[in-house]
Scaffold this motif. Sequence first.
Motif, PDB file in Angstrom:
ATOM      1  N   CYS A  26       0.803  -1.495   0.064  1.00 45.13           N
ATOM      2  CA  CYS A  26       0.146   0.009  -0.008  1.00 45.13           C
ATOM      3  C   CYS A  26       0.809   1.397  -0.067  1.00 45.13           C
ATOM      4  N   PRO A  27       2.088   1.222   0.779  1.00 48.55           N
ATOM      5  CA  PRO A  27       2.931   2.516   0.472  1.00 48.55           C
ATOM      6  C   PRO A  27       3.224   2.896  -0.829  1.00 48.55           C
ATOM      7  N   THR A  28       3.182   1.996  -1.677  1.00 51.58           N
ATOM      8  CA  THR A  28       3.711   2.027  -3.135  1.00 51.58           C
ATOM      9  C   THR A  28       2.561   2.546  -3.859  1.00 51.58           C
ATOM     10  N   VAL A  29       1.466   2.114  -3.707  1.00 54.61           N
ATOM     11  CA  VAL A  29      -0.017   2.570  -4.268  1.00 54.61           C
ATOM     12  C   VAL A  29      -0.166   3.951  -3.821  1.00 54.61           C
ATOM     13  N   THR A  30       0.014   4.286  -2.664  1.00 51.37           N
ATOM     14  CA  THR A  30      -0.285   5.597  -2.027  1.00 51.37           C
ATOM     15  C   THR A  30       0.883   6.599  -2.360  1.00 51.37           C
ATOM     16  N   GLN A  31       1.976   6.385  -2.502  1.00 50.71           N
ATOM     17  CA  GLN A  31       3.038   7.225  -3.126  1.00 50.71           C
ATOM     18  C   GLN A  31       2.529   7.667  -4.848  1.00 50.71           C
ATOM     19  N   LEU A  32       2.335   6.636  -5.436  1.00 52.63           N
ATOM     20  CA  LEU A  32       1.826   6.784  -6.764  1.00 52.63           C
ATOM     21  C   LEU A  32       0.563   7.606  -6.893  1.00 52.63           C
ATOM     22  N   LEU A  33      -0.384   7.369  -6.172  1.00 48.62           N
ATOM     23  CA  LEU A  33      -1.487   8.311  -5.954  1.00 48.62           C
ATOM     24  C   LEU A  33      -1.351   9.470  -5.602  1.00 48.62           C
TER      25      LEU A  33
END
Length: 116
Positions: A26-33
């Motif tokens: 989720c940190p990867t997804v959050t960073q992208l978004l």
Amino acid sequence: MSYVEICILLIVLVSPKWQVKAEIDCPTVTQLLSTCSAFITFGTPDPLPGSPCCDAMVGLSHLGDSTENRQSICKCIMGLIDTYDPNSTAIATLPGYCGVSLGFIVEPNIDCSMIS
């Protein structure tokens, strides 16, 4: 390091060639978004293909290269929708604005475990 270089690096690092099983966190997804934060928070400006926000969505779509990764991305996006409830529609419309498919439709009642 530019945003595009970071996305490419992430794609290389999670590719099946480098890892037997890759699950997106989720940190990867959050960073992208996070590049879409103005749109998610204020509903404007609309993201356009080629913008940093849409580049992030393209990167996210490339990361969803397996059932497990699509399910992980779905779970993370649904968690963000729960967190940013008043702006959940904005998050759900991002793939469409950017002209990308994540391999699933972001909708309130989606069962991420059923994504193939």
